[in-house]
Design an enzyme around this catalytic site. Structure first.
Site, PDB file in Angstrom:
ATOM      1  N   ASP A 292       0.856  -1.172   0.000  1.00 41.55           N
ATOM      2  CA  ASP A 292       0.000   0.000   0.000  1.00 41.55           C
ATOM      3  C   ASP A 292       0.905   1.239   0.000  1.00 41.55           C
ATOM      4  OD1 ASP A 292      -2.205   1.717   0.097  1.00 41.55           O
ATOM      5  OD2 ASP A 292      -3.287   0.396   1.455  1.00 41.55           O
ATOM      6  N   GLU A 498     -10.718   6.738   4.604  1.00 42.96           N
ATOM      7  CA  GLU A 498      -9.737   6.121   5.494  1.00 42.96           C
ATOM      8  C   GLU A 498      -9.881   6.583   6.943  1.00 42.96           C
ATOM      9  OE1 GLU A 498      -6.041   4.736   3.571  1.00 42.96           O
ATOM     10  OE2 GLU A 498      -6.358   6.414   2.213  1.00 42.96           O
TER      11      GLU A 498
END
Ligand SMILES: *[C@@H]1O[C@H](CO)[C@@H](O)[C@H](O)[C@H]1NC(C)=O
Ligand SMILES: *[C@@H]1O[C@H](CO)[C@@H](O)[C@H](O)[C@H]1NC(C)=O
Ligand SMILES: *[C@@H]1O[C@H](CO)[C@@H](O)[C@H](O)[C@H]1NC(C)=O
Ligand SMILES: *[C@@H]1O[C@H](CO)[C@@H](O)[C@H](O)[C@H]1NC(C)=O
Ligand SMILES: *[C@@H]1O[C@H](CO)[C@@H](O)[C@H](O)[C@H]1NC(C)=O
Length: 610
Positions: A292, A498
């Site tokens: 990521d 997020e």
């Protein structure tokens, strides 16, 4: 979604050209008639360590390309730049092309892209064929901007709606998430009937490489805290969070992204047992694993921050490509150093590059490295918008319809004198699109992109004789003073993405409760909740006449009006448990203490009225 738009977009960094590779005589790896494995082996044999490590780096496209070129050139990756054959785009041309594209069409392009409902709504549809079509539409729109890779789908099984990414998950039920992996053949194309699971498969100029993420257990963290620790038994890990990866591999998913989160205290970016041991060895995933965004940076923390250790740990764990928005120089130097010191064997590098090349050959990137400008019309096309509108209709869940079942409120009549539309989310494209839209966090308001707000949808749906009055936050006195036949109140969550979306109270944000109170106390009302997850709505249910969960419908708000006014019936069934109180969480279907406000699978239906 449209995930691809709601998600980071990446390019496969092509930097494997050198003077040897530019030779004019027959070169095996360039021969598209040869099997992929043969071509991979040939090309790998021609590459230097620097070139190999260059393959393992993915740099964010917003980087300063001039600086990047300098950096890469100084690493002498393109030392043979002058001998690059003219019949193929050089890395420089490739970069120029993407760069130029950004400058010429750039934001504008993505600006008008179709925004499909977020995954939380798509799970409600229980319609994998529809989701496959959405994948195909998304792939065409992504390819239209010159990008051959989408960081989608998110196959998280969100077990706790306090998680800020819960809307990126199709369901709390892994079986629904598994069926929704049909988006992968939509994005990449259908695998042939004889197909070895775990092999990357991307076919067609309007297809992109997909990315199953975030491996694994991202949706199971404590209290839904983003990137945190997922404490699970083997049974929960392999029977809840893992199954959709098996489906994804069966469908030839080209890449898998590792999760920031930990499993039982072990960071996934350093988890050799699960990345190499399970995914690669046991499941036979033959393609590449990508980190990521700055994922490896989070393996170590100050005061024990050690980038060299982070590189070592993640490469050994099995990460093959590294998403490095800033630290590519440090990474390239650090990894080279580790290989030269024999801390990382050359074979590990070779295996990583093989996996990456497999995808590039499978995609035909060596034959067709350039963007296909003919796809540009696909971007935000009417056809795609109709598809999104259908998805919106099917993603709505009717939670209440009338104070008694004998007197349903929905569908609403199109001829209704004067109706009131209220609420912070009624005329707000940014709110209905949510996070990962144009911007990382999304943005409230109507100048974000092109689309139809729910209010505009209502205005277009009613009979011309019906007057639609919009008042975002009216007081009771005003509502009572008008002769409204009924009201539609649209409230919900602001956009978020997020960690910024983590929320431990899940209350309906201000001024939603006040708008409901002011309006529903004065006139018959339909409340539409626009949110990335179930919220605490128990206290309002008695005072509302009808209640609809619309999730994050995206750019086509007309789909909401289609169903409210009976052109289509309500069909959606909850793909998440609607809890009563946050102190019940985590609470998922099948749990012993299951005591929901509306259970998983709930959803009233209506028939079309015309
Ligand atoms: C989980 O969150 C807590 C509280 O914010 C934090 O202290 C802890 O370090 C996090 N754990 C992981 C594995 O990220
Ligand atoms: C950092 O990590 C590397 C690789 O594991 C190790 O060789 C080095 O000693 C570490 N440095 C410090 C200061 O701990
Ligand atoms: C990586 O880049 C970030 C942002 O520029 C910087 O803060 C950090 O110190 C860098 N890390 C290393 C190991 O160079
Ligand atoms: C769009 O709206 C936002 C918030 O309302 C505002 O900050 C921004 O300046 C607007 N942009 C344009 C181009 O109008
Ligand atoms: C609920 O949590 C969110 C996110 O942490 C916060 O912004 C909000 O103010 C909280 N609301 C209440 C009523 O506590």
């Amino acid at each position: 979604m449209a995930e691809a738009w709601n998600t980071l977009l990446g390019i496969l960094f092509l930097c494997c050209w050198s003077s040897t590779m530019g030779a004019k005589n027959y070169v095996l790896y360039k021969d598209a008639t040869k099997p992929v494995e043969v071509r991979v082996k040939d090309l790998l044999g021609r590459m230097t360590l620097e070139e190999k490590i260059g393959q393992m780096v993915q740099i964010e496209r917003a980087n300063d390309w001039n600086e990047l070129e300098e950096c890469v050139l100084s690493g002498s990756l393109f030392s043979g730049g002058g001998s690059v054959p003219a019949d193929r785009a050089s890395p420089k041309q490739w970069i120029d092309m993407v760069n130029e594209f950004q400058k010429v069409h750039g934001h504008n392009n993505v600006y008008k892209a179709t925004i499909f409902p977020h995954n939380v709504g798509l799970g409600v549809t229980r319609d994998p064929a529809l989701v496959k079509k959405i994948g195909a539409a998304t792939a065409a729109e992504v390819r239209a901007t010159g990008i051959p890779y989408a960081f989608a789908p998110c196959i998280a099984v969100c077990r706790d709606p306090r998680w800020g990414r819960c809307y990126e998950s199709y369901s709390e039920d892994h079986k629904i998430v598994q069926t929704m992996t049909e988006i992968i053949p939509g994005l990449q194309g259908d695998v042939p009937s004889k197909f070895k699971s775990g092999t990357p498969f991307v076919s067609g100029k309007d297809k992109v490489a997909a990315c199953a993420k975030h491996y694994v257990g991202d949706g199971g963290t404590i209290k839904g805290i983003n990137e945190n620790n997922t404490i699970v038994t083997d049974n929960e890990l392999y029977n809840i969070h893992m199954p959709a990866y098996l489906n994804s591999l069966d469908k030839g998913v080209a890449t898998v992204m590792v999760s920031y989160s930990s499993i039982n205290g072990v960071k996934m970016h350093g988890n050799r047992k699960l990345v190499t041991g399970f995914l690669k060895r046991k499941l036979k995933f033959r393609s590449f694993v990508i980190s990521d965004w700055e994922g490896i940076d989070r393996i170590t923390y100050p005061p024990h921050k050690n980038y060299s250790y982070s590189i070592l740990k993640s490469v050994k764990a099995g990460v093959d490509m590294f998403m490095l928005p800033y630290n590519y120089t440090e990474f390239i130097n650090g990894l080279t150093d580790l290989v030269n010191k024999n801390a990382i064997p050359m074979n590990r590098i070779n295996y990583a590059v093989k996996r990456i090349l497999r995808v590039k050959f499978a995609m035909g990137l060596f034959e067709n490295p350039l963007a296909d400008y003919s796809l540009i019309d696909k971007l935000g096309s009417q056809e795609h918008r109709e598809l999104a509108r259908e998805a919106v209709r099917k993603s709505l869940v009717l939670l209440k319809n009338g104070k008694s079942a004998k007197r349903p409120v929905l569908p609403l009549p199109k001829k209704a004198g004067k109706i009131l539309v209220a609420g912070s989310h009624a005329d707000n494209l940014g709110n209905q699109c949510g996070g990962w839209t144009i911007k990382w966090q999304g943005q409230e308001g109507n100048n974000l992109t092109i689309g139809t707000t729910i209010l505009q949808g209502i205005q277009a749906a009613v009979d011309p004789s019906t007057k639609v009055v919009f008042n975002e936050n009216p007081d009771t006195k005003y509502v009572k003073s008008q002769d409204f036949s009924h009201a539609i109140v649209v409230v919900g969550e602001p956009p978020y993405a997020e960690t910024a979306g983590d929320n431990q109270n899940l209350t309906l944000p201000h001024p939603g409760p006040k708008t409901i109170k002011n309006v529903c106390g004065a006139v018959e009302c339909v409340v539409v909740i626009v949110s990335g997850r179930p919220l605490v709505i128990g206290p309002y249910v008695p005072e509302v006449d009808a209640l609809v969960a619309a999730w994050l419908p995206g750019s086509e708000g007309q789909g909401v009006a289609d169903v409210l006014f009976g052109d289509y019936g309500f069909t959606g069934k909850l793909a998440r448990t609607w809890f009563k109180r946050v102190d019940q969480l985590p609470m998922n279907v099948g749990d012993k203490h299951y005591d929901p406000l509306f259970p998983f699978g709930f959803g009233l239906e209506t028939k079309p009225s015309n």
